[in-house]
Design an enzyme around this catalytic site. Structure first.
Site, short mmCIF file in Angstrom:
data_model
loop_
_atom_site.label_atom_id
_atom_site.label_comp_id
_atom_site.label_asym_id
_atom_site.label_seq_id
_atom_site.Cartn_x
_atom_site.Cartn_y
_atom_site.Cartn_z
N LYS A 65 87.60 12.58 55.04
CA LYS A 65 87.65 11.67 53.90
C LYS A 65 86.59 10.56 53.97
CE LYS A 65 92.33 12.66 52.54
NZ LYS A 65 93.63 12.21 52.08
N ASP A 101 94.36 9.39 46.21
CA ASP A 101 95.54 9.16 47.06
C ASP A 101 96.23 7.85 46.68
OD1 ASP A 101 95.24 11.46 48.64
OD2 ASP A 101 93.84 10.46 49.99
N GLY A 127 95.50 6.10 60.33
CA GLY A 127 94.69 7.32 60.17
C GLY A 127 94.04 7.39 58.80
N GLY A 128 93.69 8.63 58.42
CA GLY A 128 92.91 8.85 57.20
C GLY A 128 93.51 8.32 55.91
N THR A 151 96.88 3.44 68.85
CA THR A 151 95.57 2.94 69.30
C THR A 151 95.28 1.67 68.49
OG1 THR A 151 94.94 5.25 69.52
CG2 THR A 151 93.16 3.62 69.69
N LYS A 154 92.12 0.96 66.21
CA LYS A 154 91.98 1.58 64.88
C LYS A 154 92.67 0.75 63.80
CE LYS A 154 92.40 6.17 64.39
NZ LYS A 154 92.97 7.49 64.80
P1 ATR Z 1 92.79 10.60 62.16
O1 ATR Z 1 93.24 9.74 63.30
O2 ATR Z 1 91.73 11.60 62.51
O3 ATR Z 1 92.50 9.84 60.91
P2 ATR Z 1 95.25 11.27 61.00
O4 ATR Z 1 96.08 12.50 61.09
O5 ATR Z 1 94.87 10.73 59.70
O6 ATR Z 1 93.99 11.56 61.87
O7 ATR Z 1 95.97 10.09 61.77
C1 ATR Z 1 96.80 10.32 62.77
C2 ATR Z 1 97.67 9.07 62.95
O8 ATR Z 1 98.84 9.44 63.63
C3 ATR Z 1 96.99 8.00 63.78
O9 ATR Z 1 97.43 6.74 63.37
C4 ATR Z 1 97.50 8.36 65.17
O10 ATR Z 1 97.49 7.31 66.09
P3 ATR Z 1 96.19 7.07 67.01
O11 ATR Z 1 95.22 6.32 66.16
O12 ATR Z 1 96.68 6.29 68.16
O13 ATR Z 1 95.68 8.44 67.39
C5 ATR Z 1 98.92 8.71 64.85
N1 ATR Z 1 99.55 9.53 65.88
C6 ATR Z 1 99.33 10.84 66.13
N2 ATR Z 1 100.13 11.27 67.13
C7 ATR Z 1 100.87 10.18 67.51
C8 ATR Z 1 101.90 9.97 68.49
N3 ATR Z 1 102.32 10.96 69.27
N4 ATR Z 1 102.44 8.74 68.59
C9 ATR Z 1 102.01 7.75 67.79
N5 ATR Z 1 101.06 7.88 66.84
C10 ATR Z 1 100.50 9.07 66.71
#
Ligand code: ATR
Length: 263
Positions: A65, A101, A127-128, A151, A154
């Site tokens: 995106k 969205d 995330g996205g 994280t 982010k």
């Molecule tokens: P992207 O990070 O590439 O944008 P996304 O699917 O849009 O992908 O976002 C995933 C989100 O789910 C993120 O906020 C991610 O947290 P991190 O930034 O720390 O990676 C969160 N996420 C995925 N698995 C997780 C878990 N097991 N516990 C907590 N948060 C999780």
């Protein structure tokens, strides 16, 4: 025949083709909508096909995106403000990136009987899709938006786009009227977000962007505690409907058949 597609990685599970092809058929439009898995290095050449009119429109999903932006000529205000594009089309020979969205989320909230104005929102994840939800919540005049992400960095980065955010440590819970899960936790039925929710949380709104499974453990917990819950199905349908209207100039009907398509 016009040619549309959704790009992402992974893409196998995308229900966009099912939904768009249903509406294409319903409206007797001579078009087809497919899906394509891409690598980062293939984004530029794919988008060039829109400029060359070999493709008439593209939907963009995770993780592209933001990555598509350098290849576009102009962004709508919504796409610019969120640095997130989910719909691409050609207008006056210029490649336009737009974000539906935002409307998808706003319309799905409007459909349920829950007043958002002057309420406090807590967002899980960064995330996205998160910037679109923040933009929509700001437009709906919530009083406060707090973001918590595993994280933290982010979540902090989102402050570059939105000045009015509070960022808190992952797992901490502040006061909220609306809590929104934008993480991917819950996609697997067994997934559970490790959150300590106060027991007295009641009459709030629990929203999950996930719609498959229909009820994540997050929504289940919200319901058990006596809260209103909403999954991401209507958000998904409305973002698709907004893209459809841009491309075809027709507002597709959202009825029970459409709702059932995604079950
Ligand atoms: P992207 O990070 O590439 O944008 P996304 O699917 O849009 O992908 O976002 C995933 C989100 O789910 C993120 O906020 C991610 O947290 P991190 O930034 O720390 O990676 C969160 N996420 C995925 N698995 C997780 C878990 N097991 N516990 C907590 N948060 C999780």
């Amino acid at each position: 025949m016009k040619n549309y597609l959704v790009i992402g990685n992974p893409i196998e599970h995308s229900l966009s083709p099912k939904l768009h092809n249903f509406w294409i058929k319903k409206n007797k439009i001579d078009a087809i909508y497919s899906k394509q898995k891409l690598n980062d290095s293939e984004i530029g050449s794919l988008i060039l096909k829109v400029k060359k009119k070999l493709i008439d429109g593209v939907n963009v999903t995770i993780p592209f995106k933001q990555k598509v932006i350098p290849f576009l000529d102009i962004l709508s205000l919504e796409a610019e403000s969120t640095q997130s594009v989910n719909t691409i089309y050609l207008e006056n020979n210029r490649l336009v990136g737009h974000n539906t969205d935002i409307d998808g989320f706003s319309l799905s909230i409007k459909k349920i009987d829950f007043e958002v104005t002057n309420k406090e929102a807590l967002i899980l994840g960064a995330g996205g899709v998160t910037p679109s939800i923040i933009y929509a919540l700001n437009k709906m005049n919530v009083s406060k938006i707090t973001v918590t992400n595993r994280t933290r960095e982010k979540a902090e980065n989102l402050k570059k786009l939105f000045k009015n955010l509070d960022i808190i440590e992952w797992g901490n819970i502040t006061n909220f009227d609306i809590i929104i899960n934008t993480t991917s936790v819950g996609l697997n039925t067994k997934d559970e977000i490790q959150l300590e929710l106060p027991k007295e949380i009641k009459n709030k709104l629990f929203f999950d962007v996930i719609y498959n499974p229909q009820e994540t453990n997050f929504l289940k917990k919200g319901k058990e505690l006596g809260n209103k819950t909403e999954n991401g199905k209507n958000m998904f349908i409305h973002q698709a409907s907004a893209a459809f209207e841009i491309w075809h100039g027709v507002q597709p009907e959202i009825n029970n058949d459409v709702m059932r398509l995604l079950d």
